[in-house]
Design an enzyme around this catalytic site. Structure first.
Site, PDB file in Angstrom:
ATOM      1  N   GLU A  84       0.580  -0.924  -0.062  1.00  0.00           N
ATOM      2  CA  GLU A  84       0.045   0.047  -0.143  1.00  0.00           C
ATOM      3  C   GLU A  84       0.941   1.300   0.088  1.00  0.00           C
ATOM      4  O   GLU A  84       0.478   2.314  -0.603  1.00  0.00           O
ATOM      5  CB  GLU A  84      -1.045  -0.028   1.233  1.00  0.00           C
ATOM      6  CG  GLU A  84      -1.967  -1.177   1.235  1.00  0.00           C
ATOM      7  CD  GLU A  84      -3.139  -0.837   0.021  1.00  0.00           C
ATOM      8  OE1 GLU A  84      -3.502   0.215  -0.187  1.00  0.00           O
ATOM      9  OE2 GLU A  84      -3.314  -2.016  -0.720  1.00  0.00           O
TER      10      GLU A  84
ATOM     11  N   SER B 258     -55.967 -20.437  35.958  1.00  0.00           N
ATOM     12  CA  SER B 258     -55.623 -21.057  37.163  1.00  0.00           C
ATOM     13  C   SER B 258     -54.247 -20.613  38.044  1.00  0.00           C
ATOM     14  O   SER B 258     -54.210 -20.807  39.110  1.00  0.00           O
ATOM     15  CB  SER B 258     -56.030 -22.431  37.588  1.00  0.00           C
ATOM     16  OG  SER B 258     -57.434 -22.620  37.150  1.00  0.00           O
TER      17      SER B 258
END
Length: 823
Positions: free
Chosen positions: A105, A482
């Site tokens: 690079e 219940s």
């Protein structure tokens, strides 16, 4: 008063001197140049430099990092990321890797001031020659400029961006060392496969950390920053090899490797591993709830604050227990599939085109197949007695007709006959072939909690989170039926009643209003049993006894108890005593955990604590003080413990009484399926009107859980559906796996509780007789508060006269018949 002498003004002399100098051409042109430079600088600042980060901001810059999630013992299990990145320091990157990226690079990186003049000039010439052609010119960017580009946040193709990039590159070089710049670069560059930074890319392409990479692998990663998609092994392997070998040659030219090393590396294959298959959803609903809570607290991105979950690099410790979660997922899925097994195949899950990229279309549907050996598939063709099917990864298989013989739900016939090309289905692997499976329409939610701390150990909000993100454990408001009754009786125990109190199981009607008229309640069986103890009413889940109790003590006390325990805020109507008010699985499980926690308050938590990227704890669920917990060295004294500061929601003796009664539900009542687990268990089943939901909530001294089953758009599940026959067996399947190997711990009674022998049928105190050890014993131990034990007594001969029906019972069904049936 005398006048002060006037001050001498020096400016006229300076102005005169400037006029004389301005007459000279050299001075005049120098002025023009200075003014032009100043104007140009201001123009440049206004057009390009304004808004760029300062040197101080560059020093404080931190790249976005994902949030890492760990389970209860610290093992990593998930992460929340939009950019897969692992941050390393410069020293952690191998020098060979650093040299490879410099060679690929920016070979003059350590000598240039931020931009490479030669490279920049070449880029300008290339831009001019390609201007107007539609082709993109080469960038000529240095590593510093690439860092600047990422900091600017933009990759637009313009001169303005390049100028801003160059200005920022100079600032970066002034503020940071070369090593710091490289650290930023190697941690933030995008290298494909959703990998940001070299460490993340190393794992994505080679499943290695950077320290384990070989030279050819390092060289391959170094070719990716410019355009990762140009060097994929799937489409451009030759191009990738050529570019990798170029990097190797550059490394030789720069003196980083020898020619022999280059030749050996150039001969090596790329060695790239296949893309990661989509990872199985680990605790899908649990992790999604963790993600939702973190977003609510910290936001998503850096724009929401320094701790956004997709950028802040948080470390999150959760209460997730993999063993418990797997058991909950498996038990609930099995229960959902089992409930609808007789209905047959529910039909296709969708349709897609099969001419184009059908694999991608299939994957985009995000079908939740649930089990590890169930897979979404698309029918590609059907001929004779077999159909060709395709999967998300592009592979194909054969579905024979014998693998799809189940009837189609609501229609009949053979499911195979209804398959058409383009249908999306779910199949299971059976050896070398495949068989058709059906995703159930019924759904439900399940939560498992530690009753000592409130930590949620597992959460399942449906069949599969990939198919439906709606979390039925926390978001679905359902009638608990219940399972609400224990809170009615807890309020009664707090207001003078005892487990042995006699309550009439008989017709009960109330006048509601002139508009609503009279309301008469009934038991599930439609029968009445006369005078019975409170314990019997809970064990057999009698509606009439519950509403009579609620009416006797006042519904205002019942709804107050429900609100205090976090179930819900309900109006004081008797129908709510039977579970008509809506709540969530998480809320009611937490309330049952308070029974097991001796009535102390609990807050359900999924997250134990959160650390920022620097390791500082920024949130903690347990805020109790703990003296000595951080001592540098153990002093040999008893282990320090945090102080107990939980609020007492209900009387601890009331909580234990209710818990002891619900042990009877498991021993003799509606949840006897749990008896063979071989440990003290409590719980309550529930079935809401319709029945639209079936429930079970309960557990052991160290683990409490609950679940419901029901359709998302509530409708009848069928008259046979009951909590005791559908929900309780699912919890049994869960507990048999999750509680295996756990210590068998009895429920601990709080100080003050008195255990008294009573006759189970009449509630009268017994002398001269003892429980015989069976579940159906006429004499049992009952828990009473001081001075509340029964004053009535019963003789042994009276018990003997009444005992034979239950004593002769040899099966559960015979016993239940003797008890007038159950709900």
């Amino acid at each position: 008063m005398p006048k002060l002498p006037a001050l001498r003004n020096p400016f006229p002399e300076w102005r005169a001197h400037a006029r004389r100098l301005w007459q000279y051409r050299s001075w005049r042109w120098s002025g023009y140049v200075l003014w032009s430079l100043a104007f140009f600088w201001l123009l440049m600042w206004a057009m390009f430099a304004r808004g760029l980060p300062s040197a101080d901001a560059l020093l404080a810059y931190q790249p976005p990092l994902p949030t890492n999630v760990r389970d209860y013992d610290g093992e990593p299990i998930a992460d929340f990321a939009r950019e897969r990145r692992v941050q390393l320091s410069y020293a952690e990157y191998p020098p060979l890797l650093v040299n490879a990226f410099i060679s690929a690079e920016d070979k003059t990186f350590f000598s240039h001031p931020g931009i490479d003049i030669g490279g920049l000039a070449g880029a300008v010439v290339d831009y001019v020659t390609k201007f107007g052609s539609g082709r993109r010119a080469k960038g000529g960017s240095t590593i510093t400029q690439q860092v600047a580009k990422n900091l600017i946040v933009g990759d637009d193709y313009s001169i303005k961006r390049k100028v801003r990039e160059a200005i920022l590159a100079f600032r970066i070089e002034e503020a940071l060392t070369k090593q710091q710049i490289l650290e930023l670069y190697l941690n933030q560059i995008f290298l494909g496969r959703n990998a940001y930074g070299v460490q993340s890319a190393s794992r994505a392409y080679f499943r290695k950390d950077v320290g384990a990479l070989t030279l050819p692998e390092i060289a391959y990663l170094a070719i990716l920053p410019k355009a990762p998609s140009n060097y994929t092994v799937e489409r451009h392997a030759d191009r990738a090899l050529d570019r990798r070998n170029y990097v190797l040659r550059q490394m030789v030219e720069n003196g980083f490797i020898t020619e022999a090393q280059r030749q050996e590396a150039a001969a090596a294959p790329l060695g790239i591993v296949p893309r990661y298959a989509p990872r199985a959803s680990v605790g899908g609903y649990f992790m999604e709830e963790v993600r939702r809570q973190l977003i609510e607290r910290y936001g998503e991105t850096a724009a929401d604050g320094p701790n956004g979950i997709y950028a802040g690099g948080l470390w999150v410790r959760t209460s997730y227990d993999g063993k418990v979660q797997d058991a909950a997922e498996g038990a609930l899925r099995d229960g959902l599939v089992r409930f609808e097994a007789a209905a047959g195949w529910r039909g296709r899950l969708g349709r897609i085109g099969i001419d184009g990229n059908w694999a991608r279309e299939l994957a985009s549907l995000n079908v939740g197949a649930g089990y590890a050996n169930w897979f979404p598939a698309v029918v590609l063709s059907k001929q004779g007695s077999q159909a060709e099917i395709g999967f998300e990864n592009g592979s194909k298989g054969i579905l024979p007709s014998w693998g799809a013989t189940m009837p189609k739900a609501g229609v009949g016939g053979r499911a195979f006959d209804f398959l058409k090309a383009g249908d999306v289905i779910v199949v299971r692997r059976d050896g070398d072939a495949w068989s058709l499976r059906s995703i159930p329409n019924i759904s439900g939610g399940m939560v498992i909690q530690n009753p000592h701390s409130g930590q949620v150990l597992a959460m399942q909000g449906g069949f599969d989170s990939r198919g439906s993100s709606f979390n039925r454990a926390t978001q679905a408001m359902r009638q608990p039926g219940s399972t609400f009754k224990p809170f009615v009786y807890a309020a009664a125990l707090d207001n003078g009643l005892t487990p042995a109190s006699i309550i009439i199981d008989g017709p009960f009607c109330v006048f509601q209003s002139a508009r609503l008229g009279q309301k008469c309640f009934r038991n599930f069986s439609g029968e009445n049993a006369g005078q019975q103890t409170m314990r019997w009413g809970v064990e057999q889940s009698r509606n009439l006894m519950t509403v009579r109790t609620a009416s006797q003590i006042g519904m205002d006390k019942v709804v107050k108890t429900a609100k205090l325990m976090g179930i819900g805020d309900y109006p004081p109507y008797l129908a709510y005593a039977l579970g008509a008010g809506e709540t969530t699985v998480l809320r009611i499980v937490n309330a049952y955990s308070m029974f097991a926690n001796q009535g102390r308050a609990l807050t359900p938590t999924l997250i134990d604590y959160v650390q920022d990227r620097n390791g500082k704890i920024i949130w903690r669920a347990d805020k109790r003080a703990c003296e000595g917990c951080n001592m540098p060295r153990y002093d040999g004294r008893p282990m320090p413990r945090p102080r107990l500061r939980a609020k007492q929601i209900i009387d601890p003796m009331t909580a234990y009484q209710m818990l002891h009664i619900m042990e009877g539900v498991v021993e003799r009542g509606t949840a006897t399926v749990l008896r063979d687990l071989g440990r003290p268990m409590f719980g309550k089943t529930g079935t809401s009107s319709g029945p639209t939901n079936v429930w079970f909530v309960g557990g052991s001294a160290d683990m409490v859980g609950g679940l419901y089953l029901g359709y998302d758009n509530p409708r009848s599940m069928g008259g046979y559906a009951q909590g005791g026959t559908i929900a309780a067996p699912i919890f049994h399947s869960f507990a048999a796996k999750a509680m295996k190997g756990m210590d068998v711990v009895p429920f601990q009674a709080p100080p003050g509780i008195r255990m008294i022998r009573i006759d189970r049928k009449t509630g009268r105190r017994v002398f001269g007789a003892w429980p015989d050890g069976s579940y159906y014993s006429s004499v049992i131990w009952e828990a009473f508060k001081p001075e509340s034990e029964p004053r009535r007594t019963i003789r042994r001969d009276e018990i003997a006269k009444r005992a034979p029906p239950a004593a002769r019972a040899t099966t559960d069904s015979e016993f239940l018949q003797s008890q007038d049936g159950i709900y």
